[in-house]
Design an enzyme around this catalytic site. Structure first.
Site, PDB file in Angstrom:
ATOM      1  N   GLY A  74      42.275  54.603  41.917  1.00 19.45           N
ATOM      2  CA  GLY A  74      42.133  55.915  42.519  1.00 19.45           C
ATOM      3  C   GLY A  74      40.742  56.186  43.051  1.00 19.45           C
ATOM      4  O   GLY A  74      40.581  56.827  44.097  1.00 19.45           O
ATOM      5  N   THR A 249      41.605  39.611  49.466  1.00 21.86           N
ATOM      6  CA  THR A 249      42.886  39.068  49.024  1.00 21.86           C
ATOM      7  C   THR A 249      43.542  40.014  48.024  1.00 21.86           C
ATOM      8  O   THR A 249      42.899  40.473  47.078  1.00 21.86           O
ATOM      9  CB  THR A 249      42.683  37.690  48.372  1.00 21.86           C
ATOM     10  OG1 THR A 249      42.053  36.819  49.310  1.00 21.86           O
ATOM     11  CG2 THR A 249      44.011  37.084  47.942  1.00 21.86           C
ATOM     12  N   CYS A 336      28.596  66.822  22.809  1.00 24.50           N
ATOM     13  CA  CYS A 336      27.496  67.341  21.997  1.00 24.50           C
ATOM     14  C   CYS A 336      26.771  66.252  21.213  1.00 24.50           C
ATOM     15  O   CYS A 336      25.604  66.397  20.890  1.00 24.50           O
ATOM     16  CB  CYS A 336      28.030  68.395  21.036  1.00 24.50           C
ATOM     17  SG  CYS A 336      26.770  69.427  20.288  1.00 24.50           S
TER      18      CYS A 336
END
Length: 401
Positions: A74, A249, A336
């Site tokens: 993505g 490829t 945190c």
């Protein structure tokens, strides 16, 4: 006798386990070791694998096979659209002066880093970029969007569904508004892939990004949908692969696997309904049995599997580690204790305070999640939260930066 800890995976928005159909198909795909670009016998089987996968993915999202470009994931698909379109408008020789004026890009404030950081790169390259605000429920500020769209807008890029909260965005409506200004529209649909049905023709978007490992396939393979007639400069130049739109490829193994999971598309709607019921059951128990809990974006349309929680007085990363010790894999927007002092930018953009963002937990269910697992998770979460809150009461402090 040593007892083996039972493991439960509730982090499906991060990645998904590889489904058995893919695992069974991988040996066959691995045997197709030839180069798909070869015209001799060695290239025929891998070429057939690519063709079949392209057709299956296209059918899944209601597109033409020629509109499907295979990528490494993505992030590459997102980068290809954003960078490629700016370069296209900057360099194409046959564009009109009006087209060359399109140097304005828009995105939301809660996008994936592969979009947010690329948008910053576009600014460095001379583009003008506007980020659309969202409200406390994660919903797009449509007034801001409408006011900032113009004849100079080249592209709007807004995700289909948010990866942290599961919030669904009005993609079809936003695409229509962009088109009225002559702008193109891209949606990062990575988190929606396999969780809800996606119909690209109905959405009428120009580009869309997907990633196989979010839908029970292997990592390293994604998809860029480019609607016929839309051009971008390739991110990767090279050979003639993907109709000259992405050199290199092809990853036959990963693309073949993606084709296998695409054939599971008819199951998505039914699975989504079951997941929504399971997620709602989990949230109802948590809200009734643990005090001072808020479901982030709980009033918005969401992915059926995703629950983002703020549990007051319980540090997110400490919850994550405590649950991990007990065999539960979840995630958090807080950082945190990780060396990064900043909590989730997505939650902050939605208007949550730093303390709220640091007390957040994301639970994302999958197709194999069960009622028994969810109930056991809620029981464990209650114990963990009670312990953390009692420790904070004893110390008189909570994790803060």
């Amino acid at each position: 006798m040593i007892q083996t800890k039972v493991l439960h995976y509730f982090d499906h928005n991060a990645t998904t386990p590889v489904c058995k159909e893919v695992l069974q198909s991988l040996p066959e795909f691995a045997q197709a070791w030839g180069n798909p670009s070869s015209i001799h016998w060695g290239g025929r089987q891998p070429k057939n694998i690519l063709r079949d996968a392209r057709k299956a993915v296209a059918e899944m999202v209601n597109a033409s096979p020629l509109e499907i470009i295979f990528t490494s994931g993505g992030s590459e698909a997102n980068n290809t659209v954003l960078k490629g379109l700016l370069e296209y408008y900057q360099t194409a020789q046959f564009l009109t002066p009006e087209q060359r004026k399109r140097t304005h890009f828009m995105s939301s404030e809660v996008e994936h880093p592969s979009v947010m950081k690329t948008m910053q790169h576009l600014k460095d390259m001379g583009a003008r970029v506007d980020f659309i605000p969202v409200n406390r429920q994660g919903q797009i500020d449509m007034k801001f969007y409408e006011e900032h769209l113009s004849e100079e807008t080249a592209l709007v890029s807004v995700m289909f569904a948010n990866n942290e909260t599961g919030t669904l965005f009005p993609i079809k409506e936003m695409a229509e508004m962009a088109h009225k200004k002559g702008a193109l529209f891209h949606t990062d649909a990575v988190q929606a892939f396999g969780k809800v049905p996606v119909d690209l023709r109905a959405l009428n978007v120009d580009f869309a990004s997907f990633s196989g490992h979010k839908f029970y396939s292997v990592k390293g393979t994604g998809v860029l949908y480019a609607k016929k007639g839309n051009n971008v400069t390739p991110l990767i130049h090279g050979g003639a692969q993907e109709r000259h739109r992405r050199g290199g490829t092809e990853n036959t193994l990963g693309i073949g696997a993606l084709g296998v999971v695409a054939k599971r598309a008819p199951m998505i709607a039914e699975k989504a309904e079951a997941l929504a019921a399971l997620r709602d059951h989990m949230e109802a128990r948590i809200l009734s049995e643990i005090s001072e809990v808020t479901v982030t974006a709980g009033e918005s349309p969401r992915l059926p599997n995703t629950s983002s929680l703020v549990l007051k007085g319980a540090d997110g990363e400490t919850m994550l580690m405590s649950l991990d010790i007990k065999g539960y894999a979840v995630s958090t927007g807080a950082a945190c204790s990780s060396g990064n002092p900043e909590p989730s930018p997505v939650l902050l953009a939605m208007g949550l305070t730093r303390a709220e963002a640091q007390n957040s937990l994301r639970v994302s269910l999958g197709w194999d999640s069960t009622l028994e697992q969810v109930d056991a998770f809620v029981d464990t979460l209650k114990t963990v939260v009670d312990r953390l809150r009692s420790l904070n009461d004893d110390k008189g402090e909570t994790c803060h930066v």
